[in-house]
Scaffold this active site. Sequence first.
Site, PDB file in Angstrom:
ATOM      1  N   ASP B 112     -51.934  62.891   9.177  1.00 27.79           N
ATOM      2  CA  ASP B 112     -51.073  61.737   8.934  1.00 27.79           C
ATOM      3  C   ASP B 112     -51.592  60.554   9.756  1.00 27.79           C
ATOM      4  O   ASP B 112     -51.751  60.678  10.976  1.00 27.79           O
ATOM      5  CB  ASP B 112     -49.642  62.109   9.349  1.00 27.79           C
ATOM      6  CG  ASP B 112     -48.642  61.005   9.057  1.00 27.79           C
ATOM      7  OD1 ASP B 112     -49.041  59.826   8.950  1.00 27.79           O
ATOM      8  OD2 ASP B 112     -47.449  61.326   8.944  1.00 27.79           O
ATOM      9  N   GLU B 130     -56.024  49.912   1.604  1.00 30.99           N
ATOM     10  CA  GLU B 130     -54.909  50.017   0.657  1.00 30.99           C
ATOM     11  C   GLU B 130     -54.104  51.307   0.819  1.00 30.99           C
ATOM     12  O   GLU B 130     -53.743  51.948  -0.167  1.00 30.99           O
ATOM     13  CB  GLU B 130     -55.451  49.909  -0.776  1.00 30.99           C
ATOM     14  CG  GLU B 130     -54.502  49.152  -1.697  1.00 30.99           C
ATOM     15  CD  GLU B 130     -55.146  48.853  -3.035  1.00 30.99           C
ATOM     16  OE1 GLU B 130     -56.087  48.041  -3.071  1.00 30.99           O
ATOM     17  OE2 GLU B 130     -54.747  49.440  -4.029  1.00 30.99           O
TER      18      GLU B 130
HETATM   19  C1  SAM Z   1     -54.096  53.843  -2.912  1.00 27.45           C
HETATM   20  S1  SAM Z   1     -54.901  55.242  -2.120  1.00 27.45           S
HETATM   21  C2  SAM Z   1     -56.310  54.463  -1.447  1.00 27.45           C
HETATM   22  C3  SAM Z   1     -57.421  55.429  -1.278  1.00 27.45           C
HETATM   23  C4  SAM Z   1     -58.754  54.913  -0.751  1.00 27.45           C
HETATM   24  N1  SAM Z   1     -58.611  54.223   0.528  1.00 27.45           N
HETATM   25  C5  SAM Z   1     -59.458  54.047  -1.764  1.00 27.45           C
HETATM   26  O1  SAM Z   1     -59.483  52.840  -1.567  1.00 27.45           O
HETATM   27  O2  SAM Z   1     -59.981  54.570  -2.766  1.00 27.45           O
HETATM   28  C6  SAM Z   1     -53.815  55.599  -0.717  1.00 27.45           C
HETATM   29  C7  SAM Z   1     -54.205  56.802   0.123  1.00 27.45           C
HETATM   30  O3  SAM Z   1     -53.376  56.877   1.293  1.00 27.45           O
HETATM   31  C8  SAM Z   1     -53.031  58.241   1.520  1.00 27.45           C
HETATM   32  N2  SAM Z   1     -51.844  58.318   2.393  1.00 27.45           N
HETATM   33  C9  SAM Z   1     -50.553  58.031   2.105  1.00 27.45           C
HETATM   34  N3  SAM Z   1     -49.762  58.195   3.198  1.00 27.45           N
HETATM   35  C10 SAM Z   1     -50.581  58.587   4.214  1.00 27.45           C
HETATM   36  C11 SAM Z   1     -50.374  58.907   5.612  1.00 27.45           C
HETATM   37  N4  SAM Z   1     -49.156  58.850   6.170  1.00 27.45           N
HETATM   38  N5  SAM Z   1     -51.452  59.267   6.344  1.00 27.45           N
HETATM   39  C12 SAM Z   1     -52.689  59.333   5.792  1.00 27.45           C
HETATM   40  N6  SAM Z   1     -52.942  59.035   4.491  1.00 27.45           N
HETATM   41  C13 SAM Z   1     -51.904  58.666   3.717  1.00 27.45           C
HETATM   42  C14 SAM Z   1     -52.846  58.781   0.120  1.00 27.45           C
HETATM   43  O4  SAM Z   1     -52.905  60.196   0.102  1.00 27.45           O
HETATM   44  C15 SAM Z   1     -54.079  58.155  -0.556  1.00 27.45           C
HETATM   45  O5  SAM Z   1     -55.209  58.890  -0.238  1.00 27.45           O
END
Ligand code: SAM
Lengths: 85, 274
Positions: B112, B130
């Site tokens: 996380d 993002e």
């Molecule tokens: C819109 S995607 C963007 C993915 C990547 N950065 C890209 O640009 O292709 C958002 C990402 O944030 C992750 N995510 C959401 N909440 C999170 C958290 N609390 N800690 C880590 N990752 C998280 C989701 O699983 C997903 O992989």
Amino acid sequence: MASPRIAAENVIREFLGRIKKDPASPLDAPLYADGVGLDSLETAELSALLEDEFGSDPFSSADELPQTLAEVLDHYGAAVEAEAV
Amino acid sequence: MADYDPAAHYDRVTRAWALLMGDDLHYGYFEDPAEPVATASDRLTSLMIEHADLAPGLRVLDVGCGSGGPASRLVAEHDVDLLGITTSAVGVDTARGRFAALDLSGRFEQRDGTDTGLPDASFDRVWVLEASHLMPDREALIREAARVLAPGGRLVLCDIIRRREIGFLELRERREEFAVLRAAFGAARMDPLSAYAEHAARHGLTVDVETDISAETRPTFAAWRANAERHHDAVVDLIGADELDVFVRSLAILEGLWDDKTLGYGIFSARRAG
Ligand SMILES: C[S@@+](CC[C@H](N)C(=O)[O-])C[C@H]1O[C@@H](n2cnc3c(N)ncnc32)[C@H](O)[C@@H]1O
């Protein structure tokens, strides 16, 4: 017939279940983070639902948002003390 | 459903989103509204890379790494030592598979971003593309980034931002629009760029870039809409007509929110004193 306060409590608990929050949340739990966990959109949805059902709601009619379930219910009438039997 | 397989579901959703958004799961930065969305989303990654000031061997933490698309560029083009983290187990597997197929080295772990469990001062760069809008405790994300950054390290982040206050009554009035966005993209909270800057300053980082790129990202919606038309049948096969409909409806809503300056997009970077 259920009092407005009890009817409101039923509507709220049914709403909480539908949005995957704890429908058995205690009356004094904070409504938002670290409590029932309503976010601002869910709060807006609850506010509209209560107004649709009861004609008014404590979220859009007061200056400050209610902080607990009990404060929401107070808008619909005072709590009746359970009678000791 | 007894035979419901989350991995297979995620895989279908990921393939559908790749048809709609392109292989990178993020917005585009357009120099020309007519250019392909892949060019524009790659440019957003490039802009982040510029702000990250990368060099071979730097230890980079990619928070919210998705399926490892941007991470693969960081390693292939800049030879950094990469750890990608996401809360999604399937995301971890998909990113590992991508790196194996490309013969790239990097680590992916399920963690996380707001509570990583990683050691203090163990990274030179923290990269958040993002993903922050999905972490409600925004300050915890920035605090954690500041904690794991080594002296002289740098945080780079871009995301959807809120450009003005949305009062309770307005939110209530527009709740159906926001409910469509939640159905399309999941529960999210947008903050102004200034909120990121305040958290950063509070946790010992010096902000050096805070740029609104709402105008440059605005053509993203038209590009996604064109993809939805072009790949209509394939996307319906993968996720069904209802989900596609919600996605398409969300695009007009986002255009409205961009145009009335409610939402937009920002990029932000901050440095830890060395
Ligand atoms: C819109 S995607 C963007 C993915 C990547 N950065 C890209 O640009 O292709 C958002 C990402 O944030 C992750 N995510 C959401 N909440 C999170 C958290 N609390 N800690 C880590 N990752 C998280 C989701 O699983 C997903 O992989």
